[in-house]
Scaffold this motif. Structure first.
Motif, PDB file in Angstrom:
ATOM      1  N   ILE A  90      -2.335 -13.016  -0.151  1.00  0.00           N
ATOM      2  CA  ILE A  90      -1.240 -13.857  -0.622  1.00  0.00           C
ATOM      3  C   ILE A  90      -1.704 -15.298  -0.831  1.00  0.00           C
ATOM      4  N   VAL A  91      -2.429 -15.836   0.154  1.00  0.00           N
ATOM      5  CA  VAL A  91      -2.883 -17.226   0.085  1.00  0.00           C
ATOM      6  C   VAL A  91      -3.826 -17.448  -1.083  1.00  0.00           C
ATOM      7  N   ASN A  92      -4.694 -16.474  -1.355  1.00  0.00           N
ATOM      8  CA  ASN A  92      -5.733 -16.671  -2.364  1.00  0.00           C
ATOM      9  C   ASN A  92      -5.349 -16.224  -3.765  1.00  0.00           C
ATOM     10  N   LYS A  93      -4.423 -15.270  -3.875  1.00  0.00           N
ATOM     11  CA  LYS A  93      -4.090 -14.737  -5.194  1.00  0.00           C
ATOM     12  C   LYS A  93      -2.834 -15.351  -5.805  1.00  0.00           C
ATOM     13  N   LYS A  94      -1.980 -15.928  -4.954  1.00  0.00           N
ATOM     14  CA  LYS A  94      -0.759 -16.573  -5.435  1.00  0.00           C
ATOM     15  C   LYS A  94       0.140 -15.616  -6.239  1.00  0.00           C
ATOM     16  N   ARG A  95       0.039 -14.308  -5.949  1.00  0.00           N
ATOM     17  CA  ARG A  95       0.884 -13.338  -6.653  1.00  0.00           C
ATOM     18  C   ARG A  95       1.773 -12.655  -5.614  1.00  0.00           C
ATOM     19  N   ASN A  96       2.616 -13.454  -5.000  1.00  0.00           N
ATOM     20  CA  ASN A  96       3.355 -13.008  -3.822  1.00  0.00           C
ATOM     21  C   ASN A  96       4.255 -11.805  -4.073  1.00  0.00           C
ATOM     22  N   ILE A  97       5.005 -11.800  -5.181  1.00  0.00           N
ATOM     23  CA  ILE A  97       5.958 -10.717  -5.436  1.00  0.00           C
ATOM     24  C   ILE A  97       5.218  -9.403  -5.685  1.00  0.00           C
ATOM     25  N   LYS A  98       4.180  -9.458  -6.511  1.00  0.00           N
ATOM     26  CA  LYS A  98       3.422  -8.244  -6.818  1.00  0.00           C
ATOM     27  C   LYS A  98       2.755  -7.702  -5.558  1.00  0.00           C
ATOM     28  N   ILE A  99       2.171  -8.593  -4.776  1.00  0.00           N
ATOM     29  CA  ILE A  99       1.509  -8.175  -3.538  1.00  0.00           C
ATOM     30  C   ILE A  99       2.533  -7.618  -2.551  1.00  0.00           C
ATOM     31  N   LEU A 100       3.710  -8.246  -2.501  1.00  0.00           N
ATOM     32  CA  LEU A 100       4.754  -7.772  -1.585  1.00  0.00           C
ATOM     33  C   LEU A 100       5.179  -6.351  -1.931  1.00  0.00           C
ATOM     34  N   LEU A 101       5.337  -6.068  -3.222  1.00  0.00           N
ATOM     35  CA  LEU A 101       5.701  -4.723  -3.656  1.00  0.00           C
ATOM     36  C   LEU A 101       4.615  -3.718  -3.293  1.00  0.00           C
ATOM     37  N   ARG A 102       3.367  -4.138  -3.436  1.00  0.00           N
ATOM     38  CA  ARG A 102       2.257  -3.236  -3.107  1.00  0.00           C
ATOM     39  C   ARG A 102       2.177  -2.988  -1.606  1.00  0.00           C
ATOM     40  N   ILE A 103       2.424  -4.024  -0.813  1.00  0.00           N
ATOM     41  CA  ILE A 103       2.348  -3.852   0.643  1.00  0.00           C
ATOM     42  C   ILE A 103       3.475  -2.940   1.126  1.00  0.00           C
ATOM     43  N   ILE A 104       4.664  -3.060   0.514  1.00  0.00           N
ATOM     44  CA  ILE A 104       5.771  -2.179   0.873  1.00  0.00           C
ATOM     45  C   ILE A 104       5.427  -0.730   0.534  1.00  0.00           C
ATOM     46  N   SER A 105       4.836  -0.537  -0.653  1.00  0.00           N
ATOM     47  CA  SER A 105       4.424   0.804  -1.067  1.00  0.00           C
ATOM     48  C   SER A 105       3.387   1.379  -0.120  1.00  0.00           C
ATOM     49  N   PHE A 106       2.460   0.524   0.314  1.00  0.00           N
ATOM     50  CA  PHE A 106       1.403   0.961   1.231  1.00  0.00           C
ATOM     51  C   PHE A 106       1.990   1.419   2.556  1.00  0.00           C
ATOM     52  N   PHE A 107       2.940   0.652   3.102  1.00  0.00           N
ATOM     53  CA  PHE A 107       3.517   1.002   4.390  1.00  0.00           C
ATOM     54  C   PHE A 107       4.423   2.241   4.286  1.00  0.00           C
ATOM     55  N   ILE A 108       5.053   2.435   3.132  1.00  0.00           N
ATOM     56  CA  ILE A 108       5.820   3.664   2.920  1.00  0.00           C
ATOM     57  C   ILE A 108       4.881   4.868   2.930  1.00  0.00           C
ATOM     58  N   LEU A 109       3.724   4.698   2.273  1.00  0.00           N
ATOM     59  CA  LEU A 109       2.714   5.762   2.268  1.00  0.00           C
ATOM     60  C   LEU A 109       2.223   6.050   3.686  1.00  0.00           C
ATOM     61  N   LEU A 110       1.961   4.992   4.457  1.00  0.00           N
ATOM     62  CA  LEU A 110       1.529   5.171   5.845  1.00  0.00           C
ATOM     63  C   LEU A 110       2.595   5.894   6.664  1.00  0.00           C
ATOM     64  N   LEU A 111       3.846   5.508   6.450  1.00  0.00           N
ATOM     65  CA  LEU A 111       4.944   6.125   7.197  1.00  0.00           C
ATOM     66  C   LEU A 111       5.034   7.617   6.905  1.00  0.00           C
ATOM     67  N   LEU A 112       4.879   7.988   5.637  1.00  0.00           N
ATOM     68  CA  LEU A 112       4.928   9.396   5.259  1.00  0.00           C
ATOM     69  C   LEU A 112       3.776  10.177   5.886  1.00  0.00           C
ATOM     70  N   ILE A 113       2.600   9.537   5.968  1.00  0.00           N
ATOM     71  CA  ILE A 113       1.426  10.194   6.557  1.00  0.00           C
ATOM     72  C   ILE A 113       1.611  10.386   8.057  1.00  0.00           C
ATOM     73  N   PHE A 114       2.167   9.349   8.722  1.00  0.00           N
ATOM     74  CA  PHE A 114       2.290   9.373  10.178  1.00  0.00           C
ATOM     75  C   PHE A 114       3.568  10.032  10.672  1.00  0.00           C
ATOM     76  N   LEU A 115       4.532  10.300   9.764  1.00  0.00           N
ATOM     77  CA  LEU A 115       5.850  10.751  10.183  1.00  0.00           C
ATOM     78  C   LEU A 115       5.830  11.975  11.100  1.00  0.00           C
ATOM     79  N   PRO A 116       5.099  13.050  10.761  1.00  0.00           N
ATOM     80  CA  PRO A 116       5.086  14.220  11.665  1.00  0.00           C
ATOM     81  C   PRO A 116       4.580  13.866  13.072  1.00  0.00           C
ATOM     82  N   SER A 117       3.516  13.076  13.126  1.00  0.00           N
ATOM     83  CA  SER A 117       2.967  12.690  14.432  1.00  0.00           C
ATOM     84  C   SER A 117       3.919  11.761  15.177  1.00  0.00           C
ATOM     85  N   LEU A 118       4.605  10.866  14.444  1.00  0.00           N
ATOM     86  CA  LEU A 118       5.546   9.944  15.078  1.00  0.00           C
ATOM     87  C   LEU A 118       6.721  10.690  15.707  1.00  0.00           C
TER      88      LEU A 118
END
Length: 295
Positions: A90-118
């Motif tokens: 975020i600090v270096n790319k100055k593309r906060n909205i795009k990065i925010l959308l990608r980080i949300i997508s990443f954590f959704i993917l992580l949640l789906l992967i970890f959901l059975p174990s959680l």
């Protein structure tokens, strides 16, 4: 970070008190997760900083997630390491909205992967009886050796083979570990010596801040062991080992940046000094982990 600094940092990431004791104790699942997470972080950072999403990198990130064999280690890595690279992007790319959308997508993917174990984790935690397994007293024991002088060199876990391997004492080889920890901390002073000041400064400062938070959490649990009984997530911290894996990663970031700056300084004085420093660092890492050298 220079290639030689990356190599030296990788060596320490592979051979240190945490990995030596885990190997000695047979923590295969934890070691697999520990080994694969730097690659996950690499492709995660690419996901954040690339102008266009590349399907190959997303696919590789998904495949790497299959090698996460210990959800506890992965969870605390995600809490203490992933935000560092998110903030740096975020600090270096100055593309906060795009990065925010990608980080949300990443954590959704992580949640789906970890959901059975959680789900299984929460069910087991809910049904766990404290009368049959006194988590609080165990945490009080495992954190009893945790002190700043030990923790900053990745030792101090009484509930692991670090005790029998001699890491939780001050001796002729753990003394070298104190020197290595000072080199890592030196990265804060050497920030201005690096050419890539923006990325360098962000990674060093965020890594050091996260390092301090983990050390602080370890001390909090040491003197308030009831914390591990709050919920199943915190019960995974009944042994400090789960925190020491991300702590090792953060240590290596600081250590590698220090080496890069030190090598640049000595190279300006005389090229042969750079070779001497590299040999010295290799030797110090191996000698600090003397218990691993005798098999």
């Amino acid at each position: 970070i220079s290639p030689i600094s990356s190599f030296i940092g990788s060596l320490f990431y592979s051979i240190n008190p945490v990995t030596v004791s885990a190997f000695n104790g047979g923590g295969i699942g934890q070691m697999m997760t520990f080994a694969i997470f730097p690659l996950i972080i690499t492709y995660f950072y690419k996901l954040l900083t690339e102008e266009k999403l590349i399907l190959k990198n997303i696919s590789i990130l998904g495949l790497l997630s299959l090698f996460i064999w210990n959800i506890y280690v992965a969870f605390w890595y995600t809490i203490f390491v992933v935000p560092i690279f998110f903030l740096t992007a975020i600090v270096n790319k100055k593309r906060n909205i795009k990065i925010l959308l990608r980080i949300i997508s990443f954590f959704i993917l992580l949640l789906l992967i970890f959901l059975p174990s959680l789900i299984l984790f929460l069910i087991l935690g809910k049904n766990m009886s404290t009368s049959t397994l006194n988590i609080e007293s165990y945490a009080k024991y495992t954190y009893s050796d945790a002190s700043i002088i030990y923790t900053i060199r990745l030792a101090g876990n009484k509930g692991s083979p670090q005790v029998s391997l001699g890491y939780n004492t001050f001796n002729n080889y753990t003394f070298i570990g104190q020197i290595l920890s000072l080199i890592a901390i030196l990265s804060l002073i050497l920030i201005k010596k690096n050419d890539d000041r923006d990325i360098h400064t962000c990674l060093v400062l965020f890594s050091f801040l996260s390092f301090l938070i983990i050390v602080g959490l370890m001390y909090l649990i040491k003197y308030n062991s009831w914390i591990v009984n709050l919920n199943p997530v915190f019960s995974s911290l009944r042994n400090p080992e789960k925190l020491m894996y991300p702590l090792t990663f953060l240590f290596v970031i600081l250590f590698s940046f220090s080496i890069t700056s030190i090598l640049k300084i000595v190279e300006k004085k005389a090229s042969f000094l750079k070779i001497i420093v590299i040999i010295a660092l290799f030797s110090m890492i191996l000698l600090y982990n003397y218990p691993a050298l005798d098999g």
